[in-house]
Write a protein that holds these residues in place. Structure first.
Motif, PDB file in Angstrom:
ATOM      1  N   LEU A  69      53.842  38.177  71.906  1.00  0.00           N
ATOM      2  CA  LEU A  69      52.672  38.708  72.605  1.00  0.00           C
ATOM      3  C   LEU A  69      53.091  39.602  73.775  1.00  0.00           C
ATOM      4  O   LEU A  69      52.440  40.604  74.062  1.00  0.00           O
ATOM      5  CB  LEU A  69      51.783  37.568  73.107  1.00  0.00           C
ATOM      6  CG  LEU A  69      50.907  36.904  72.054  1.00  0.00           C
ATOM      7  CD1 LEU A  69      50.308  35.613  72.585  1.00  0.00           C
ATOM      8  CD2 LEU A  69      49.807  37.846  71.579  1.00  0.00           C
ATOM      9  N   LEU A  95      44.235  38.918  67.143  1.00  0.00           N
ATOM     10  CA  LEU A  95      44.326  38.466  68.537  1.00  0.00           C
ATOM     11  C   LEU A  95      43.177  37.548  68.936  1.00  0.00           C
ATOM     12  O   LEU A  95      43.403  36.528  69.601  1.00  0.00           O
ATOM     13  CB  LEU A  95      44.395  39.662  69.492  1.00  0.00           C
ATOM     14  CG  LEU A  95      45.700  40.452  69.496  1.00  0.00           C
ATOM     15  CD1 LEU A  95      45.664  41.556  70.542  1.00  0.00           C
ATOM     16  CD2 LEU A  95      46.896  39.548  69.740  1.00  0.00           C
ATOM     17  N   LEU A 117      48.315  36.610  75.860  1.00  0.00           N
ATOM     18  CA  LEU A 117      47.211  36.865  74.929  1.00  0.00           C
ATOM     19  C   LEU A 117      46.065  37.575  75.660  1.00  0.00           C
ATOM     20  O   LEU A 117      45.537  38.581  75.182  1.00  0.00           O
ATOM     21  CB  LEU A 117      46.738  35.547  74.303  1.00  0.00           C
ATOM     22  CG  LEU A 117      45.593  35.621  73.301  1.00  0.00           C
ATOM     23  CD1 LEU A 117      45.902  36.588  72.159  1.00  0.00           C
ATOM     24  CD2 LEU A 117      45.294  34.221  72.752  1.00  0.00           C
TER      25      LEU A 117
END
Length: 186
Positions: A69, A95, A117
């Motif tokens: 990420l 995502l 994230l």
């Protein structure tokens, strides 16, 4: 000549290592390959996509998710405008569903998984404000029902999103968003 698709696949498999120092070094190597070998960029994104989908829908375990990420945050930052449909699809189909991982709060305790994230999602919204509504609705869809620690992380991400969205986009999401927030405080 030596850095081909097979090499990249083997490199990505190594991200599942238990050793955070190894994953950190791999992160640097993969990022440099992505920057220098233009012909492998789409392949690298596709394979990371595959790892995330496997993590979401099959194993719920992969040690290098946070590091991947982090690389993606940098990659997303470099995306040209307007965003390609492929990139928007990655946001909505990969995502956003990553938020539903049961081990998300566990990962947050051990690494910067959730922070990375949220950063990736916010990067997309800074590039294309029209993605706000599907992103927020996606987050609301995966909103935790029983884990207050995870709920706090979602609220933190919503705060970051609200910092970057335009007023015209806020109007579209305010009602469902405030309904969810009211559930959090009641």
């Amino acid at each position: 000549k030596y850095i081909d698709q097979k090499f990249v696949l083997q490199l990505l498999e190594l991200f599942d290592s238990e050793d955070p120092r190894e994953r950190d070094f791999l992160k640097t190597v993969l990022h440099r390959i992505y920057g220098k070998v233009l012909g492998l960029r789409a392949f690298i994104r596709k394979q990371i996509n595959h790892i995330f989908l496997k993590f979401i829908y099959e194993t719920e375990h992969f040690n290098g998710v946070g590091e991947l990420l982090e690389i993606l945050g940098s990659i997303i930052n470099g995306f040209a405008l307007p965003l390609k449909a492929e990139h928007k699809q990655f946001l909505i189909k990969v995502l956003i569903p990553l938020h539903k991982a049961k081990s998300l709060s566990l990962y947050h305790a051990q690494s910067a998984f959730f922070t990375q994230l949220a950063y990736c999602v916010v990067q997309f919204l800074e590039k294309d404000a029209t993605l706000t509504e599907p992103v927020v609705r996606g987050l609301l869809k995966f909103w935790p029902k029983t884990c207050s620690q995870k709920e706090v992380m979602f609220l933190g991400e919503i705060e970051e999103i609200l910092d970057v969205i335009e007023p015209s986009q806020f109007v579209r999401i305010q009602e469902p968003l405030f309904k969810q927030i009211s559930k959090c405080v009641s």
